[in-house]
Motif scaffolding. Structure first.
Motif, mmCIF file in Angstrom:
data_model
loop_
_atom_site.group_PDB
_atom_site.id
_atom_site.type_symbol
_atom_site.label_atom_id
_atom_site.label_comp_id
_atom_site.label_asym_id
_atom_site.label_seq_id
_atom_site.Cartn_x
_atom_site.Cartn_y
_atom_site.Cartn_z
ATOM 1 N N UNK A 44 2.876 10.541 -6.893
ATOM 2 C CA UNK A 44 3.913 11.187 -7.693
ATOM 3 C C UNK A 44 3.518 11.245 -9.165
ATOM 4 N N UNK A 45 2.896 10.181 -9.668
ATOM 5 C CA UNK A 45 2.452 10.176 -11.061
ATOM 6 C C UNK A 45 1.420 11.265 -11.299
ATOM 7 N N UNK A 46 0.545 11.455 -10.355
ATOM 8 C CA UNK A 46 -0.473 12.515 -10.480
ATOM 9 C C UNK A 46 0.177 13.886 -10.498
ATOM 10 N N UNK A 47 1.149 14.131 -9.644
ATOM 11 C CA UNK A 47 1.822 15.434 -9.601
ATOM 12 C C UNK A 47 2.543 15.726 -10.915
ATOM 13 N N UNK A 48 3.215 14.726 -11.444
ATOM 14 C CA UNK A 48 3.955 14.932 -12.688
ATOM 15 C C UNK A 48 3.011 15.160 -13.862
ATOM 16 N N UNK A 49 1.906 14.418 -13.894
ATOM 17 C CA UNK A 49 0.910 14.641 -14.939
ATOM 18 C C UNK A 49 0.337 16.047 -14.838
ATOM 19 N N UNK A 50 0.036 16.463 -13.617
ATOM 20 C CA UNK A 50 -0.522 17.801 -13.415
ATOM 21 C C UNK A 50 0.475 18.880 -13.813
ATOM 22 N N UNK A 67 -11.077 5.026 -17.945
ATOM 23 C CA UNK A 67 -12.111 6.042 -18.147
ATOM 24 C C UNK A 67 -11.506 7.436 -18.221
ATOM 25 N N UNK A 68 -10.542 7.723 -17.349
ATOM 26 C CA UNK A 68 -9.905 9.032 -17.360
ATOM 27 C C UNK A 68 -9.123 9.284 -18.631
ATOM 28 N N UNK A 69 -8.492 8.238 -19.160
ATOM 29 C CA UNK A 69 -7.738 8.400 -20.397
ATOM 30 C C UNK A 69 -8.668 8.633 -21.583
ATOM 31 N N UNK A 70 -9.786 7.938 -21.608
ATOM 32 C CA UNK A 70 -10.718 8.098 -22.716
ATOM 33 C C UNK A 70 -11.438 9.443 -22.669
ATOM 34 N N UNK A 71 -11.678 9.946 -21.470
ATOM 35 C CA UNK A 71 -12.387 11.214 -21.321
ATOM 36 C C UNK A 71 -11.454 12.413 -21.251
ATOM 37 N N UNK A 72 -10.139 12.165 -21.201
ATOM 38 C CA UNK A 72 -9.187 13.264 -21.105
ATOM 39 C C UNK A 72 -9.044 13.820 -19.710
ATOM 40 N N UNK A 73 -9.464 13.088 -18.707
ATOM 41 C CA UNK A 73 -9.380 13.532 -17.315
ATOM 42 C C UNK A 73 -8.447 12.601 -16.523
ATOM 43 N N UNK A 74 -7.233 12.481 -17.026
ATOM 44 C CA UNK A 74 -6.269 11.577 -16.395
ATOM 45 C C UNK A 74 -5.898 12.077 -14.998
ATOM 46 N N UNK A 75 -5.688 13.375 -14.859
ATOM 47 C CA UNK A 75 -5.294 13.919 -13.558
ATOM 48 C C UNK A 75 -6.383 13.674 -12.527
ATOM 49 N N UNK A 76 -7.633 13.870 -12.909
ATOM 50 C CA UNK A 76 -8.741 13.655 -11.977
ATOM 51 C C UNK A 76 -8.839 12.188 -11.572
ATOM 52 N N UNK A 77 -8.641 11.285 -12.538
ATOM 53 C CA UNK A 77 -8.690 9.864 -12.205
ATOM 54 C C UNK A 77 -7.535 9.460 -11.298
ATOM 55 N N UNK A 78 -6.360 10.058 -11.513
ATOM 56 C CA UNK A 78 -5.225 9.772 -10.639
ATOM 57 C C UNK A 78 -5.437 10.348 -9.249
ATOM 58 N N UNK A 79 -6.168 11.472 -9.174
ATOM 59 C CA UNK A 79 -6.513 12.019 -7.860
ATOM 60 C C UNK A 79 -7.330 11.007 -7.056
ATOM 61 N N UNK A 80 -8.329 10.425 -7.694
ATOM 62 C CA UNK A 80 -9.179 9.443 -7.012
ATOM 63 C C UNK A 80 -8.381 8.189 -6.666
ATOM 64 N N UNK A 121 0.830 -1.206 0.000
ATOM 65 C CA UNK A 121 0.000 0.000 0.000
ATOM 66 C C UNK A 121 0.867 1.259 0.000
ATOM 67 N N UNK A 122 1.981 1.239 0.747
ATOM 68 C CA UNK A 122 2.862 2.409 0.795
ATOM 69 C C UNK A 122 3.502 2.663 -0.565
ATOM 70 N N UNK A 123 3.943 1.594 -1.244
ATOM 71 C CA UNK A 123 4.591 1.756 -2.544
ATOM 72 C C UNK A 123 3.612 2.266 -3.596
ATOM 73 N N UNK A 124 2.416 1.690 -3.645
ATOM 74 C CA UNK A 124 1.440 2.102 -4.654
ATOM 75 C C UNK A 124 0.919 3.512 -4.374
ATOM 76 N N UNK A 125 0.754 3.847 -3.111
ATOM 77 C CA UNK A 125 0.297 5.198 -2.776
ATOM 78 C C UNK A 125 1.330 6.236 -3.195
#
Length: 243
Positions: free
Chosen positions: A105-111, A169-182, A96-100
């Motif tokens: 970090x992936x979300x921050x870099x995408x943003x 879903x986020x990739x298809x809708x163009x909301x990758x950052x929002x999906x990574x947030x969740x 859980x620590x590694x995936x979190x």
């Protein structure tokens, strides 16, 4: 582990202080209750034993730290991380620590506008576990060959189905950052729950150790007390020792 440590330390000092005061029960000198005899016995006989046991415990602790440091070396790191993932409570905590850390970090870099391949490469290095980092690295190689972000998530085999579907879903809708947030919120909750379970397991282990040591101490104290009583009442009769 503070519970068994506290019990052991308390037991050592109690033995050093109380043992010379109970001559009839422990076979000490008949005049051990005298203050001068007590102080002499305390300083010359019992306290050195306590200090020796504490030094032994300190040496064992330093040896364990040395082994832990050796386990972090590259040649032993993979074995240690592989074994740690197999321990139910602590393996879930590491996962859980590694995936979190990876998802956050992936979300921050995408943003920040970093390209997906570079973002994945940087984010996967936040995973402390070597085994998990290698599995993330395999998906990074796939992305270099043209795989999409959702395909990379699915190829790792580390993420829940709902997170994989969320990324798709986020990739298809163009909301990758929002999906990574969740996804980051999801794994942060998993991390907190895993930490609580790991603390409970550690507390249970410490409490179990304390109960076992305490039970053994009570049994030995009971045996010693009755043995001393019989020896005091019937000094000529033999009493079979326990060991």
């Amino acid at each position: 582990m503070w519970l068994p440590k506290l019990l052991a330390t308390q037991g050592l000092y109690v033995v050093a202080v109380a043992l010379p005061l109970m001559p009839s029960l422990f076979g000490a000198a008949k005049d051990a209750a005298d203050s001068a005899t007590y102080i002499k016995a305390f300083l010359s006989l019992y306290m050195p034993r306590v200090l020796l046991l504490l030094a032994l415990a300190f040496g064992i602790q330093m040896f364990i730290k040395y082994l832990n440091g050796q386990a972090r070396l590259p040649q032993y790191r993979r074995f240690r991380d592989t074994m740690s993932l197999k321990i139910p409570a602590f393996g879930n905590l590491q996962r859980a620590a590694a995936l979190s850390a990876f998802v956050r970090m992936l979300r921050r870099l995408y943003h920040a506008g970093v390209a997906p391949i570079e973002a994945w490469e940087c984010a996967m290095n936040t995973a402390d576990n070597v085994v998990l980092r290698e599995r993330l690295g395999q998906s990074y190689l796939m992305m270099q060959k043209g795989a999409s972000l959702s395909d990379a998530f699915s190829a790792t085999g580390l993420f829940d189905n709902q997170i994989e579907n969320l990324v798709i879903t986020g990739q298809q809708s163009g909301e990758v950052v929002e999906s990574l947030d969740k996804a980051a919120d999801h794994y942060q909750e998993q991390l907190q729950a895993a930490a609580v379970r790991a603390r409970r397991v550690m507390f249970s282990m410490g409490l179990t150790t304390m109960l076992i040591l305490g039970g053994a101490a009570v049994c030995w104290l009971t045996y010693s007390e009755y043995q001393g009583m019989f020896k005091y009442a019937f000094p000529e009769d033999g009493f079979l020792p326990l060991f």
